[in-house]
Design a protein around this motif. Structure first.
Motif, PDB file in Angstrom:
ATOM      1  N   GLY A   1       0.800  -1.224   0.000  1.00 28.62           N
ATOM      2  CA  GLY A   1       0.000   0.000   0.000  1.00 28.62           C
ATOM      3  C   GLY A   1       0.830   1.269   0.000  1.00 28.62           C
ATOM      4  O   GLY A   1       0.346   2.327  -0.395  1.00 28.62           O
ATOM      5  N   ILE A   2       2.072   1.178   0.417  1.00 22.86           N
ATOM      6  CA  ILE A   2       2.939   2.354   0.449  1.00 22.86           C
ATOM      7  C   ILE A   2       3.292   2.817  -0.955  1.00 22.86           C
ATOM      8  O   ILE A   2       3.557   3.993  -1.186  1.00 22.86           O
ATOM      9  CB  ILE A   2       4.199   2.045   1.290  1.00 22.86           C
ATOM     10  CG1 ILE A   2       3.802   1.985   2.766  1.00 22.86           C
ATOM     11  CG2 ILE A   2       5.284   3.082   1.065  1.00 22.86           C
ATOM     12  CD1 ILE A   2       4.917   1.586   3.696  1.00 22.86           C
ATOM     13  N   GLY A   3       3.276   1.902  -1.906  1.00 23.26           N
ATOM     14  CA  GLY A   3       3.570   2.287  -3.288  1.00 23.26           C
ATOM     15  C   GLY A   3       4.964   2.861  -3.403  1.00 23.26           C
ATOM     16  O   GLY A   3       5.927   2.273  -2.927  1.00 23.26           O
ATOM     17  N   ASN A   4       5.068   4.036  -4.030  1.00 22.18           N
ATOM     18  CA  ASN A   4       6.380   4.681  -4.165  1.00 22.18           C
ATOM     19  C   ASN A   4       6.517   5.910  -3.266  1.00 22.18           C
ATOM     20  O   ASN A   4       7.306   6.811  -3.529  1.00 22.18           O
ATOM     21  CB  ASN A   4       6.653   5.062  -5.625  1.00 22.18           C
ATOM     22  CG  ASN A   4       5.658   6.083  -6.172  1.00 22.18           C
ATOM     23  OD1 ASN A   4       4.573   6.282  -5.613  1.00 22.18           O
ATOM     24  ND2 ASN A   4       5.997   6.718  -7.279  1.00 22.18           N
ATOM     25  N   ARG A   5       5.762   5.911  -2.158  1.00 18.25           N
ATOM     26  CA  ARG A   5       5.847   7.016  -1.197  1.00 18.25           C
ATOM     27  C   ARG A   5       7.031   6.756  -0.275  1.00 18.25           C
ATOM     28  O   ARG A   5       7.041   5.771   0.462  1.00 18.25           O
ATOM     29  CB  ARG A   5       4.544   7.113  -0.401  1.00 18.25           C
ATOM     30  CG  ARG A   5       3.301   7.316  -1.271  1.00 18.25           C
ATOM     31  CD  ARG A   5       2.035   7.109  -0.457  1.00 18.25           C
ATOM     32  NE  ARG A   5       0.843   7.123  -1.286  1.00 18.25           N
ATOM     33  CZ  ARG A   5       0.370   6.082  -1.951  1.00 18.25           C
ATOM     34  NH1 ARG A   5       1.004   4.906  -1.900  1.00 18.25           N
ATOM     35  NH2 ARG A   5      -0.728   6.185  -2.669  1.00 18.25           N
ATOM     36  N   ILE A   6       7.995   7.635  -0.266  1.00 19.91           N
ATOM     37  CA  ILE A   6       9.208   7.408   0.511  1.00 19.91           C
ATOM     38  C   ILE A   6       9.326   8.352   1.708  1.00 19.91           C
ATOM     39  O   ILE A   6      10.184   8.150   2.568  1.00 19.91           O
ATOM     40  CB  ILE A   6      10.469   7.549  -0.364  1.00 19.91           C
ATOM     41  CG1 ILE A   6      10.520   8.942  -1.005  1.00 19.91           C
ATOM     42  CG2 ILE A   6      10.511   6.457  -1.421  1.00 19.91           C
ATOM     43  CD1 ILE A   6      11.836   9.257  -1.677  1.00 19.91           C
ATOM     44  N   TYR A   7       8.475   9.363   1.767  1.00 19.92           N
ATOM     45  CA  TYR A   7       8.465  10.252   2.922  1.00 19.92           C
ATOM     46  C   TYR A   7       7.110  10.932   2.974  1.00 19.92           C
ATOM     47  O   TYR A   7       6.814  11.848   2.224  1.00 19.92           O
ATOM     48  CB  TYR A   7       9.570  11.311   2.833  1.00 19.92           C
ATOM     49  CG  TYR A   7       9.708  12.157   4.087  1.00 19.92           C
ATOM     50  CD1 TYR A   7      10.597  11.791   5.097  1.00 19.92           C
ATOM     51  CD2 TYR A   7       8.948  13.303   4.260  1.00 19.92           C
ATOM     52  CE1 TYR A   7      10.715  12.552   6.254  1.00 19.92           C
ATOM     53  CE2 TYR A   7       9.055  14.071   5.409  1.00 19.92           C
ATOM     54  CZ  TYR A   7       9.938  13.691   6.400  1.00 19.92           C
ATOM     55  OH  TYR A   7      10.047  14.459   7.541  1.00 19.92           O
ATOM     56  N   GLY A   8       6.263  10.439   3.872  1.00 20.85           N
ATOM     57  CA  GLY A   8       4.947  11.029   4.016  1.00 20.85           C
ATOM     58  C   GLY A   8       4.000  10.605   2.909  1.00 20.85           C
ATOM     59  O   GLY A   8       4.312   9.771   2.058  1.00 20.85           O
TER      60      GLY A   8
END
Length: 373
Positions: free
Chosen positions: A234-241
């Motif tokens: 679910g985080i996908g390509n989110r690396i900060y926030g």
């Protein structure tokens, strides 16, 4: 400045000169339900590992709990409304997504500088005592800002402004002055549930409630250990926030990027960073890339862990080689994320690496990483 104006009007004028687009006043006791709501959230364990929320709950519950002499709260908002679509990189697998608020200068520094300038001016004008706060102090800025009329807490629990949407950095000044309070919140979310539907990890158990343990912002910023395997996709390509619940809010159509403080204009290297470059960061290069950014506080290991999760979600087989280089990284969370990402990108190599490690003498932590992956 016109001395015939009320002190409240002069404060708002000075706040605007210092870059605040929103300013309102509330009595110190204007948000009486805050302490009970905070206690319920903490008792449910929804703060995760943010122990400081628990340790200073008695200070957070009310302004007087932190400073008994406070009589009024000046709530302030500084815009960081983005010019570009925050969701534009959602399908760009080889790039990482950094939350809009962290792509420019560190808001702690920018907002606090303006708050201190306003505080100095106010102390000279009115001869009062005061304290200024932005984010790091035990202050519940969102309910206080709602009480001061800056907006309302939406179903995503963040403040929503009629004029500035969801893109406001909040600050507060506690003062011994008796200031005339502004009205409470105007507007609301109605039947809209766009933010609830947009959350990639189902972090909202109900409207107006947030379980931080499932929130991408918490997982990528506050959480220091391995990210739970069930939430990694679910985080996908989110690396900060994460901006998703804010970005889909319909009220943002009224938020003009022209109102944003120029300090928050995205730095080119943070607008669309390449995952391959982030994975390769060592501690000195991490500090160099993120100097002057709020991102620097999470440290190299957490950033590389996040980039590895994004790499595993990318489907980009070319990232398997740099991922594999981190299988023996000193940081356990990095090693575990590398094993998981390799299993998603190159199953054959993953199997070889896993079998070799499990066949050798290894401690329980290393074995657990590969068995989970």
């Amino acid at each position: 400045m016109d001395q015939h104006k009320s002190l409240e009007s002069r404060i708002k004028q000075k706040a605007a000169e210092l870059g605040f687009v929103a300013c309102g006043f509330a009595r110190a006791d204007a948000a009486p339900r805050t302490a009970a709501r905070l206690r319920e959230w903490l008792d449910d364990g929804r703060h995760g590992t943010m122990i400081w929320m628990e340790e200073r709950a008695h200070h957070r519950g009310s302004p007087a709990g932190l400073w008994p002499e406070v009589r009024s709260v000046i709530a302030l908002g500084m815009s960081y409304a983005p010019a570009a679509d925050p969701l534009a990189l959602a399908e760009v697998g080889d790039r990482g997504r950094i939350s809009v608020y962290a792509q420019g200068a560190d808001y702690h520094d920018v907002v606090k500088k303006a708050l201190k300038a306003l505080g100095r001016w106010l102390a000279q004008e009115a001869g009062c005592d005061l304290k200024v706060f932005v984010d790091t102090a035990p202050v519940m800025e969102k309910p206080l800002s709602e009480a001061a009329g800056l907006g309302w807490q939406g179903k995503h629990t963040n403040l929503v402004s009629r004029a500035h949407g969801s893109w406001l950095f909040l600050g507060a000044i506690y003062t011994t002055l008796e200031l005339a309070p502004d009205g409470g919140p105007t507007g609301g979310c109605g039947s809209c549930d766009a933010c609830q539907q947009a959350c990639p990890t189902d972090a909202f158990p109900a409207p107006y409630q947030l379980d931080a343990r499932r929130c991408v912002s918490y997982l990528t910023i506050e959480h220091a250990g391995p990210i739970p395997a069930a939430l990694r996709e679910g985080i996908g390509n989110r690396i900060y926030g994460c901006d998703d619940c804010l970005a889909v809010c319909p009220w943002n159509k009224f938020a003009a990027s022209a109102a944003a403080n120029k300090a928050f204009v995205p730095r080119a290297e943070l607008a669309a960073p390449r995952l391959a470059e982030l994975i390769a960061l060592d501690d000195p290069s991490f500090r160099q890339v993120f100097a002057g950014s709020p991102i620097k506080r999470i440290g190299r290991d957490r950033m590389v862990r996040n980039a590895l999760i994004a790499a595993g979600n990318s489907g980009d087989a070319a990232l398997a080689v740099p991922v594999a280089r981190l299988l023996d990284d000193p940081a356990p969370a990095v090693r575990g994320a590398a094993a998981w990402a390799l299993g998603r990108l190159d199953r054959e190599r993953f199997a070889q690496e896993r079998d070799a490690r499990l066949a050798a003498e290894c401690d329980a932590d290393v074995r657990a990483e590969w068995e989970v992956a």
